[in-house]
Design a protein around this motif. Structure first.
Motif, PDB file in Angstrom:
ATOM      1  N   MET A   1       7.081   7.388  -4.241  1.00 25.72           N
ATOM      2  CA  MET A   1       8.320   7.685  -3.307  1.00 25.72           C
ATOM      3  C   MET A   1       8.194   6.359  -2.512  1.00 25.72           C
ATOM      4  SD  MET A   1       9.455  10.170  -4.764  1.00 25.72           S
ATOM      5  CE  MET A   1      10.927  10.230  -3.709  1.00 25.72           C
ATOM      6  N   ALA A   2       9.619   5.825  -2.357  1.00 25.74           N
ATOM      7  CA  ALA A   2       9.742   4.429  -1.465  1.00 25.74           C
ATOM      8  C   ALA A   2       9.274   4.677   0.011  1.00 25.74           C
ATOM      9  CB  ALA A   2      11.113   4.004  -1.672  1.00 25.74           C
ATOM     10  N   ASP A   3       9.295   5.768   0.717  1.00 26.36           N
ATOM     11  CA  ASP A   3       8.877   5.953   1.934  1.00 26.36           C
ATOM     12  C   ASP A   3       7.558   6.072   2.309  1.00 26.36           C
ATOM     13  OD1 ASP A   3       8.950   8.623   1.014  1.00 26.36           O
ATOM     14  OD2 ASP A   3      10.178   9.538   2.619  1.00 26.36           O
ATOM     15  N   GLU A   4       6.830   6.187   1.198  1.00 27.89           N
ATOM     16  CA  GLU A   4       5.513   6.352   0.986  1.00 27.89           C
ATOM     17  C   GLU A   4       4.690   4.801   1.115  1.00 27.89           C
ATOM     18  OE1 GLU A   4       4.776   8.767  -2.205  1.00 27.89           O
ATOM     19  OE2 GLU A   4       5.191  10.450  -0.924  1.00 27.89           O
ATOM     20  N   VAL A   5       5.574   3.963   0.970  1.00 26.75           N
ATOM     21  CA  VAL A   5       4.976   2.604   0.548  1.00 26.75           C
ATOM     22  C   VAL A   5       5.187   1.627   1.636  1.00 26.75           C
ATOM     23  CG1 VAL A   5       5.420   0.559  -0.928  1.00 26.75           C
ATOM     24  CG2 VAL A   5       5.272   2.910  -1.771  1.00 26.75           C
TER      25      VAL A   5
ATOM     26  N   SER B   1       0.814  -1.203   0.096  1.00 25.61           N
ATOM     27  CA  SER B   1       0.000   0.104   0.039  1.00 25.61           C
ATOM     28  C   SER B   1       0.910   1.312  -0.167  1.00 25.61           C
ATOM     29  CB  SER B   1      -0.824   0.069   1.253  1.00 25.61           C
ATOM     30  OG  SER B   1      -0.345   0.307   2.496  1.00 25.61           O
ATOM     31  N   ALA B   2       0.368   2.310  -0.558  1.00 25.52           N
ATOM     32  CA  ALA B   2       0.946   3.735  -0.430  1.00 25.52           C
ATOM     33  C   ALA B   2      -0.023   4.534   0.148  1.00 25.52           C
ATOM     34  CB  ALA B   2       1.252   4.010  -1.913  1.00 25.52           C
ATOM     35  N   ARG B   3       0.636   5.425   0.981  1.00 24.27           N
ATOM     36  CA  ARG B   3      -0.026   6.509   1.649  1.00 24.27           C
ATOM     37  C   ARG B   3      -0.194   7.711   0.925  1.00 24.27           C
ATOM     38  NH1 ARG B   3       3.783   4.112   4.459  1.00 24.27           N
ATOM     39  NH2 ARG B   3       4.997   5.825   4.531  1.00 24.27           N
ATOM     40  N   ALA B   4       0.374   8.016  -0.540  1.00 25.92           N
ATOM     41  CA  ALA B   4       0.417   9.258  -0.983  1.00 25.92           C
ATOM     42  C   ALA B   4      -0.285   8.917  -2.565  1.00 25.92           C
ATOM     43  CB  ALA B   4       1.805   9.978  -0.809  1.00 25.92           C
ATOM     44  N   GLU B   5      -0.153  10.225  -2.989  1.00 26.62           N
ATOM     45  CA  GLU B   5      -0.696  10.006  -4.405  1.00 26.62           C
ATOM     46  C   GLU B   5       0.387   9.668  -5.345  1.00 26.62           C
ATOM     47  OE1 GLU B   5      -3.788  10.098  -5.930  1.00 26.62           O
ATOM     48  OE2 GLU B   5      -4.377  10.289  -3.676  1.00 26.62           O
ATOM     49  N   PRO B   6       0.301   9.001  -6.405  1.00 27.12           N
ATOM     50  CA  PRO B   6       1.490   8.427  -7.316  1.00 27.12           C
ATOM     51  C   PRO B   6       1.991   9.681  -7.876  1.00 27.12           C
ATOM     52  CG  PRO B   6      -0.422   7.942  -8.111  1.00 27.12           C
ATOM     53  CD  PRO B   6      -0.802   8.401  -7.068  1.00 27.12           C
TER      54      PRO B   6
END
Length: 140
Positions: free
Chosen positions: A48-52, A17-22
């Motif tokens: 961004m890798a730190d959002e995943v 899962s990613a917490r931010a928009e692509p």
């Protein structure tokens, strides 16, 4: 979109899962992506890798120089692509997203390698090489 962007492999052993928009959604026509996916072209959704966050102990990696491709160690589904030359970004294959229709590609990369029978008259920008500039500004 307020919900996290989610996806996973075919068998469910790997989820992410990613917490931010692509930051990037594009097609890639390079030979390496064709071989890695078994398809005439690939489509990617970049974060961004730190959002995943990735769950599941079955994620396997194949490294080739600066490129790391991830796949499920159980079902073999290709999952993602990362390139050390472009920093801390991760690109998930569009087909492993839970709601792939939400991610419309905005450009084509490596069109000099596009197969001659693939015709996509979508009017999107077409890049001879990469669609993601390196930190030094090059597109090699």
């Amino acid at each position: 979109m307020s919900d996290p962007h989610t996806g996973g492999c075919r068998c469910g052993a790997v989820r992410f899962s990613a917490r931010a928009e692509p930051h990037h959604v594009s097609y890639c026509h390079c030979a390496d992506c064709r071989r890695a996916t078994g398809a005439p072209l690939a489509a990617f959704v970049g974060f961004m890798a730190d959002e995943v966050s990735v769950d599941g102990g079955e994620l396997r990696r194949f490294e080739n120089g600066p490129v790391t491709r991830s796949f499920c160690g159980v079902c073999g589904s290709p999952i993602s692509y990362a390139d050390a030359r472009i920093g801390e970004r991760i690109y998930f294959l569009l087909g492993v997203m839970d709601q792939p229709a939400l991610y419309r590609p905005t450009q084509h990369a490596h069109v000099r390698e596009q197969l001659p029978f693939v015709h996509m008259p979508d009017g999107l920008p077409r890049h001879v090489k990469t669609s993601v500039p390196r930190p030094d500004g090059t597109t090699e």
